[in-house]
Design a protein around this motif. Structure first.
Motif, PDB file in Angstrom:
ATOM      1  N   MET A   1      15.505  28.326   6.973  1.00 57.88           N
ATOM      2  CA  MET A   1      16.755  28.997   6.618  1.00 57.88           C
ATOM      3  C   MET A   1      17.853  27.959   6.405  1.00 57.88           C
ATOM      4  SD  MET A   1      18.776  31.983   8.701  1.00 57.88           S
ATOM      5  CE  MET A   1      20.270  32.704   8.019  1.00 57.88           C
ATOM      6  N   LYS A   2      18.547  28.067   5.304  1.00 57.03           N
ATOM      7  CA  LYS A   2      19.592  27.107   4.967  1.00 57.03           C
ATOM      8  C   LYS A   2      20.846  27.345   5.798  1.00 57.03           C
ATOM      9  CE  LYS A   2      17.533  24.836   1.641  1.00 57.03           C
ATOM     10  NZ  LYS A   2      17.282  23.379   1.719  1.00 57.03           N
ATOM     11  N   ILE A   3      21.520  26.247   6.134  1.00 51.55           N
ATOM     12  CA  ILE A   3      22.780  26.337   6.879  1.00 51.55           C
ATOM     13  C   ILE A   3      23.881  26.794   5.928  1.00 51.55           C
ATOM     14  CG2 ILE A   3      24.529  24.996   8.114  1.00 51.55           C
ATOM     15  CD1 ILE A   3      22.243  23.159   9.030  1.00 51.55           C
ATOM     16  N   ILE A   4      24.598  27.817   6.353  1.00 50.69           N
ATOM     17  CA  ILE A   4      25.684  28.331   5.528  1.00 50.69           C
ATOM     18  C   ILE A   4      27.009  27.706   5.956  1.00 50.69           C
ATOM     19  CG2 ILE A   4      26.973  30.399   4.831  1.00 50.69           C
ATOM     20  CD1 ILE A   4      24.161  30.305   3.702  1.00 50.69           C
ATOM     21  N   TYR A  30      26.130  20.916  -2.634  1.00 54.50           N
ATOM     22  CA  TYR A  30      25.504  21.774  -1.624  1.00 54.50           C
ATOM     23  C   TYR A  30      25.863  23.219  -1.962  1.00 54.50           C
ATOM     24  CZ  TYR A  30      23.846  23.534   2.837  1.00 54.50           C
ATOM     25  OH  TYR A  30      23.151  24.220   3.804  1.00 54.50           O
ATOM     26  N   LYS A  31      24.870  24.024  -2.225  1.00 53.81           N
ATOM     27  CA  LYS A  31      25.087  25.334  -2.830  1.00 53.81           C
ATOM     28  C   LYS A  31      25.110  26.492  -1.836  1.00 53.81           C
ATOM     29  CE  LYS A  31      25.107  23.546  -6.982  1.00 53.81           C
ATOM     30  NZ  LYS A  31      26.385  23.455  -7.737  1.00 53.81           N
ATOM     31  N   TYR A  32      24.746  26.240  -0.571  1.00 57.46           N
ATOM     32  CA  TYR A  32      24.598  27.346   0.377  1.00 57.46           C
ATOM     33  C   TYR A  32      25.909  27.554   1.147  1.00 57.46           C
ATOM     34  CZ  TYR A  32      19.744  26.802  -0.851  1.00 57.46           C
ATOM     35  OH  TYR A  32      18.571  26.707  -1.565  1.00 57.46           O
ATOM     36  N   GLU A 102      28.384  18.249   1.038  1.00 55.92           N
ATOM     37  CA  GLU A 102      27.185  17.455   1.315  1.00 55.92           C
ATOM     38  C   GLU A 102      27.508  16.244   2.185  1.00 55.92           C
ATOM     39  OE1 GLU A 102      23.271  15.821  -1.085  1.00 55.92           O
ATOM     40  OE2 GLU A 102      25.039  16.455  -2.203  1.00 55.92           O
TER      41      GLU A 102
END
Length: 203
Positions: A1-4, A30-32, A102
């Protein structure tokens, strides 16, 4: 799971600058992220511009206040709705370089850091449409000793780990950001470490 990452952006009558700020968020490498835009009952065309810009991107969420409540309350409303572990702020007249998010995540690869910050360029556009600016390099480490000297942390430069720091809240006092840093760094004894990378343009 990506960090938001949760980005909070208050808006009040910023039609002249808000698109450049929003574009700089959309262009992050960084897209999330989620971007919570809190409109403080604007009377210009900025609300129309926001709605058009975010219409095809679900990462952007618009919250509208029925009355003008001021920037501290607007930011607090965004914070209360934020879902990300990390919290950061961009005002509707400032700009990030694409690497901002990022950079702040990269310095946390080896250990958790409560707060991080970045060097920044302070700029203005003159009447002749030329750009004038200068580089500001805050201390590499900002702690309880040097934070009392001055506000080294304009909001657009700061990246907060709420897992360490906990939920934050701005007091309705000016300068509200410096008041927050004094509470977090001087009294609660957290600290901030610089990414050492220039990724913020402070208008």
């Amino acid at each position: 799971m990506k960090i938001i990452v949760s980005i909070i952006m208050p808006n009040y009558n910023s039609e002249a600058t808000i698109l450049s700020s929003l574009i700089s968020i959309r262009n992050q490498t960084y897209k999330y992220f989620e971007c919570l835009i809190v409109d403080d009952n604007s009377s210009d065309d900025s609300l129309k511009l926001i709605k058009e810009f975010i219409s095809n991107d679900q990462r952007f969420k618009l919250i509208c206040s029925e009355n003008n409540k001021g920037v501290s309350i607007s930011r607090n409303l965004g914070i209360s709705l934020a879902k990300g572990r990390y919290l950061t702020f961009l005002d509707s007249d400032d700009i990030w370089e694409p690497s901002f998010l990022e950079n702040n995540l990269n310095i946390r690869r080896k250990k958790d850091i409560p707060i991080s910050h970045s060097p920044y360029i302070r700029f203005k556009i003159t009447k002749s449409l030329s750009v004038k600016g200068f580089l500001v390099k805050p201390p590499i480490i900002i702690n309880k000793v040097n934070i009392i000297k001055k506000n080294f942390l304009p909001l657009l430069t700061v990246f907060i780990d709420t897992k360490i720091v906990g939920k934050i809240k701005f007091n309705k006092i000016r300068p509200e950001d410096y008041d927050l840093w004094l509470n977090l760094i001087k009294y609660d004894q957290f600290y901030s470490i610089s990414t050492k990378k220039i990724a913020c343009l402070y208008r």
